[in-house]
Scaffold this motif. Structure first.
Motif, PDB file in Angstrom:
ATOM      1  N   GLU A 166     -57.243   6.658  58.221  1.00 38.46           N
ATOM      2  CA  GLU A 166     -55.724   6.795  58.599  1.00 38.46           C
ATOM      3  C   GLU A 166     -55.092   6.675  57.018  1.00 38.46           C
ATOM      4  N   PRO A 167     -53.614   7.539  56.817  1.00 39.15           N
ATOM      5  CA  PRO A 167     -53.060   7.378  55.434  1.00 39.15           C
ATOM      6  C   PRO A 167     -52.936   5.465  54.722  1.00 39.15           C
ATOM      7  N   SER A 168     -52.580   4.284  56.109  1.00 41.39           N
ATOM      8  CA  SER A 168     -52.565   3.245  55.399  1.00 41.39           C
ATOM      9  C   SER A 168     -53.490   2.294  54.869  1.00 41.39           C
ATOM     10  N   ARG A 169     -55.252   3.613  54.742  1.00 45.67           N
ATOM     11  CA  ARG A 169     -56.268   2.905  54.272  1.00 45.67           C
ATOM     12  C   ARG A 169     -56.345   3.278  53.488  1.00 45.67           C
ATOM     13  N   THR A 170     -55.678   4.425  52.738  1.00 44.74           N
ATOM     14  CA  THR A 170     -55.997   5.276  51.800  1.00 44.74           C
ATOM     15  C   THR A 170     -55.513   5.256  50.686  1.00 44.74           C
ATOM     16  N   LEU A 171     -56.308   4.973  49.689  1.00 41.99           N
ATOM     17  CA  LEU A 171     -55.351   4.937  48.013  1.00 41.99           C
ATOM     18  C   LEU A 171     -55.835   6.278  47.186  1.00 41.99           C
ATOM     19  N   MET A 172     -54.728   6.784  46.397  1.00 41.25           N
ATOM     20  CA  MET A 172     -55.054   7.711  45.822  1.00 41.25           C
ATOM     21  C   MET A 172     -54.715   7.129  44.336  1.00 41.25           C
ATOM     22  N   ALA A 183     -49.211  10.797  46.465  1.00 42.15           N
ATOM     23  CA  ALA A 183     -49.921   9.622  47.888  1.00 42.15           C
ATOM     24  C   ALA A 183     -48.172   9.310  48.510  1.00 42.15           C
ATOM     25  N   ILE A 184     -46.679   9.394  47.257  1.00 45.23           N
ATOM     26  CA  ILE A 184     -46.201   8.711  48.671  1.00 45.23           C
ATOM     27  C   ILE A 184     -45.439   9.913  49.313  1.00 45.23           C
ATOM     28  N   ASN A 185     -45.989  10.922  49.259  1.00 38.88           N
ATOM     29  CA  ASN A 185     -45.261  12.496  50.522  1.00 38.88           C
ATOM     30  C   ASN A 185     -46.510  12.254  51.189  1.00 38.88           C
ATOM     31  N   ALA A 186     -47.893  11.552  51.278  1.00 38.59           N
ATOM     32  CA  ALA A 186     -48.739  11.885  52.125  1.00 38.59           C
ATOM     33  C   ALA A 186     -48.910  10.710  52.837  1.00 38.59           C
ATOM     34  N   GLY A 187     -47.716   9.362  52.646  1.00 42.96           N
ATOM     35  CA  GLY A 187     -47.821   8.219  52.985  1.00 42.96           C
ATOM     36  C   GLY A 187     -48.490   7.418  52.889  1.00 42.96           C
ATOM     37  N   THR A 188     -49.556   7.769  51.534  1.00 44.22           N
ATOM     38  CA  THR A 188     -50.641   6.642  51.849  1.00 44.22           C
ATOM     39  C   THR A 188     -49.942   5.887  50.641  1.00 44.22           C
ATOM     40  N   TRP A 189     -51.298   5.192  49.698  1.00 47.15           N
ATOM     41  CA  TRP A 189     -51.219   3.762  48.349  1.00 47.15           C
ATOM     42  C   TRP A 189     -51.375   4.995  47.284  1.00 47.15           C
ATOM     43  N   GLY A 190     -50.731   4.155  46.032  1.00 49.54           N
ATOM     44  CA  GLY A 190     -50.896   4.869  45.562  1.00 49.54           C
ATOM     45  C   GLY A 190     -51.050   3.942  43.860  1.00 49.54           C
ATOM     46  N   ALA A 191     -52.275   4.105  42.991  1.00 50.97           N
ATOM     47  CA  ALA A 191     -53.056   3.354  42.176  1.00 50.97           C
ATOM     48  C   ALA A 191     -52.517   4.011  40.593  1.00 50.97           C
ATOM     49  N   ALA A 192     -51.623   3.087  39.691  1.00 52.56           N
ATOM     50  CA  ALA A 192     -52.188   4.438  38.476  1.00 52.56           C
ATOM     51  C   ALA A 192     -53.374   3.558  37.771  1.00 52.56           C
ATOM     52  N   LEU A 193     -53.356   5.040  37.104  1.00 54.79           N
ATOM     53  CA  LEU A 193     -54.461   4.670  35.059  1.00 54.79           C
ATOM     54  C   LEU A 193     -53.326   4.534  33.862  1.00 54.79           C
ATOM     55  N   SER A 194     -53.245   3.781  32.993  1.00 52.36           N
ATOM     56  CA  SER A 194     -52.452   4.528  32.117  1.00 52.36           C
ATOM     57  C   SER A 194     -53.539   5.134  31.372  1.00 52.36           C
ATOM     58  N   TYR A 195     -54.245   5.258  30.680  1.00 58.14           N
ATOM     59  CA  TYR A 195     -54.726   5.830  29.685  1.00 58.14           C
ATOM     60  C   TYR A 195     -55.160   7.722  29.553  1.00 58.14           C
ATOM     61  N   GLY A 196     -54.561   8.050  30.736  1.00 60.17           N
ATOM     62  CA  GLY A 196     -54.394   9.414  31.292  1.00 60.17           C
ATOM     63  C   GLY A 196     -53.589   9.854  30.684  1.00 60.17           C
TER      64      GLY A 196
END
Length: 227
Positions: A166-172, A183-196
């Motif tokens: 489910e998009p609501s249980r998916t993390l990009m 993630a926003i466009n696909a209706g999922t959650w997003g997490a950010a990594l600061s080292y890239g």
């Protein structure tokens, strides 16, 4: 779904979708060098490193076009080929970020489905999966030559359909604004990594559910529900 309405944490996901360059593999500087070398080879003005880092995550042709918008098709082809030459020359020296080899199997053992959504082409990703040996950990991978480039949602939507998540249980999970916008466009959650590739302050504008300074911190949060 509005990703800002209610942010699940840690173990509230079924499917983890990882970007590749700058997220799992420490390749940002190699990509920047290859882009700049390609422009130098063709006698073109060399784009600054920040601009090169910005296009990481785009499909290669789109990335080069963004950096050389006034080039004709033939010149774009030459730039792409020059980039590939320089990148492939150095790709066997690339390494995964600290913690990736340790924690990806633990995430798999914990029951997460895992996938890769990347701006790389299929051939390039397959070489990296073979080189690192982590290919079997992923349920599915999707590349920029198989779908529209990020941040178009098609790449992530394919992965969601393939896994049945489910998009609501998916993390990009990614290191660029392109990943978070995907993630926003696909209706999922997003997490950010600061080292890239992208500055953290730019990614925070897209309101990720969490952000992390290293891969082990992300993995522990997913395994334990703690940052």
């Amino acid at each position: 779904m509005n990703p800002q309405a209610q942010c699940p944490t840690g173990r509230h996901y079924d499917l983890l979708v990882f970007d590749w360059d700058g997220t799992l593999m420490d390749s940002t500087s190699t990509i920047v060098h290859a882009i700049q070398a390609a422009f130098r080879d063709l006698g073109k003005p060399v784009p600054p490193a920040r601009d090169c880092r910005f296009v990481i995550g785009y499909a290669l042709k789109e990335a080069i076009h963004y950096l050389a918008p006034h080039s004709d098709d033939a010149e774009l082809v030459r730039l792409v080929e020059a980039y590939r030459h320089h990148f492939v020359t150095g790709e066997r020296k690339l390494e995964l970020f600290d913690g990736v080899l340790e924690y990806l199997p633990r995430l798999r053992d914990a029951g997460y489905m895992m996938a890769v959504a990347t701006g790389k082409a299929r051939g390039g990703l397959n070489r990296m999966l073979d080189l690192t040996g982590i290919g079997p950990l992923f349920d599915v991978t999707r590349c920029a030559d198989e779908a529209f480039s990020k941040p178009h949602p098609a790449m992530l939507e394919y992965i969601i359909d393939f896994t049945g998540a489910e998009p609501s249980r998916t993390l990009m999970i990614g290191d660029t604004t392109h990943d978070l916008q995907l993630a926003i466009n696909a209706g999922t959650w997003g997490a950010a990594l600061s080292y890239g590739a992208h500055p953290l302050e730019d990614m925070l504008h897209l309101k990720p559910v969490a952000h992390f300074d290293d891969f082990p911190s992300l993995a522990r949060w997913l395994l334990e529900g703690e940052k």
